[in-house]
Design a protein around this motif. Structure first.
Motif, short mmCIF file in Angstrom:
data_model
loop_
_atom_site.label_atom_id
_atom_site.label_comp_id
_atom_site.label_asym_id
_atom_site.label_seq_id
_atom_site.Cartn_x
_atom_site.Cartn_y
_atom_site.Cartn_z
N ASP A 63 17.34 47.10 17.42
CA ASP A 63 17.86 47.41 16.08
C ASP A 63 18.62 46.22 15.49
OD1 ASP A 63 16.74 49.88 16.40
OD2 ASP A 63 18.62 50.94 16.82
N VAL A 64 19.37 45.52 16.34
CA VAL A 64 20.10 44.33 15.89
C VAL A 64 19.13 43.27 15.38
CG1 VAL A 64 21.45 42.34 16.73
CG2 VAL A 64 22.19 44.66 17.28
N LEU B 134 19.26 49.19 21.22
CA LEU B 134 20.31 48.60 20.38
C LEU B 134 19.97 47.15 20.05
CD1 LEU B 134 23.03 48.65 18.93
CD2 LEU B 134 24.14 48.16 21.14
N HIS C 42 17.41 44.34 12.02
CA HIS C 42 18.30 44.20 10.86
C HIS C 42 18.59 42.73 10.54
CE1 HIS C 42 19.13 48.57 11.47
NE2 HIS C 42 19.12 48.52 10.15
N LYS D 293 26.00 44.18 9.94
CA LYS D 293 26.27 44.64 8.57
C LYS D 293 27.26 43.68 7.87
CE LYS D 293 27.83 48.75 6.03
NZ LYS D 293 28.18 50.19 6.17
N ALA E 126 27.94 53.45 13.57
CA ALA E 126 27.03 52.61 14.37
C ALA E 126 27.82 51.79 15.39
CB ALA E 126 26.24 51.68 13.44
N LEU F 162 25.89 46.49 15.68
CA LEU F 162 25.27 46.72 14.38
C LEU F 162 26.28 46.57 13.25
CD1 LEU F 162 22.82 49.68 15.15
CD2 LEU F 162 22.19 47.40 14.35
N GLN F 163 27.51 46.99 13.48
CA GLN F 163 28.56 46.79 12.47
C GLN F 163 28.72 45.30 12.15
OE1 GLN F 163 30.12 49.06 10.83
NE2 GLN F 163 29.80 50.91 12.00
N ILE G 243 23.15 50.82 7.90
CA ILE G 243 24.09 50.85 9.02
C ILE G 243 25.36 51.56 8.57
CG2 ILE G 243 25.46 49.43 10.61
CD1 ILE G 243 23.30 47.26 10.33
#
Length: 290
Positions: free
Chosen positions: A43-44, A40, A47, A75, A67, A71-72, A63
């Motif tokens: 991925d953060v 996680l 992005h 976004k 998610a 991650l939200q 995203i």
């Protein structure tokens, strides 16, 4: 017998991100067998690297609503920076009032970043001040510097130094504070950026850091060559263009091209706002004489 410490699989990726080597961070993100929490965080960071490169829509499209909160939040930052500010801030406020997720460190970090962009530093600190991660402490240092409270920034830096004196973010925060304090501290900031440039891939962030130190020390020729090197890496980087404009003025060279590029690619930049304000004042002064 002491337990063997597990290797930090994300060290290189994190470091690339902190020092502004965003494409390198993305390229090195394919790390097999990561535990769920590390995956996680990876991925953060990936992005956020895309956001730093200006690929906002890619992040928004990748995203989805299922998610995790972290991650939200990323976004939301992409939505905010792509120009959808009102809805991003509205969603942010809604999530921060939800007790189940409001203490998520990535959500608090993104709240701090967005409110810092809004220049609402008190609101930013509401969410970042309790710290919890090195990034939150580093963001607090930046916010306090923007508030011209280097005394508070220094307290945050001391906390970071107690946690990990050698951490890249501790070193960066130290350099930012040295630059804010000025005077004899500028040389210390320069040495930190110099150390980074010897240890890691040279990035626009490191080059700009060294260049700003050189400008403070009156070494404008050296600053210009560092900034032109940074411009070769990214011709649209806001800080590089702004610093080149200032450096050119000190060298008695034309700066209008850099300022025009800055206006076109970063119309909200503080230097553009200051120029517009100065031009308005000048026009008003002319009209009062006419």
């Amino acid at each position: 017998m002491a337990a063997a410490t597990t290797p930090d699989l994300l060290f290189g990726l994190r470091n690339s991100f902190y020092l502004g080597a965003y494409q390198a961070a993305i390229n090195s993100s394919d790390i097999p067998n990561l535990p769920a929490d590390d995956a996680l965080e990876r991925d953060v960071l990936v992005h956020r690297s895309y956001i730093a490169l200006g690929s906002y829509q890619l992040v928004v499209s990748e995203i989805d609503s299922s998610a995790p909160t972290a991650l939200q939040a990323v976004k939301l930052l992409a939505l905010y920076l792509s120009g959808d500010k009102e809805s991003a801030i509205s969603s942010l406020q809604e999530w921060l009032s939800d007790a189940a997720i409001s203490n998520n460190p990535v959500l608090r970090l993104i709240a701090g970043i967005i409110y810092m962009h809004e220049q609402d530093y008190n609101e930013a600190l509401k969410h970042t001040n309790s710290g919890g991660t090195m990034e939150l402490h580093a963001l607090n240092v930046q916010i306090f510097i923007k508030m011209h409270r280097s005394d508070y920034a220094e307290k945050q830096l001391k906390i970071m130094q107690q946690i990990d004196e050698d951490h890249t973010l501790t070193q960066l925060a130290n350099a930012w504070l040295d630059l804010a304090v000025g005077g004899s501290k500028i040389q210390e900031a320069y040495l930190i950026f110099q150390d980074f440039s010897e240890k890691y891939q040279m990035t626009g962030m490191i080059l700009n850091g060294k260049a700003v130190c050189c400008m403070h020390m009156g070494r404008f020729d050296e600053a210009e060559s560092l900034l032109l090197e940074a411009l070769n890496k990214d011709a649209k980087d806001a800080e590089t263009l702004a610093n080149l404009a200032v450096c050119s003025l000190h060298l008695g060279k034309p700066s209008s091209r850099y300022l025009n590029q800055l206006k076109l690619s970063h119309p909200d930049h503080v230097l553009v706002a200051r120029m517009a304000s100065a031009e308005d004042n000048f026009d008003r002064a002319l009209q009062s004489i006419a």
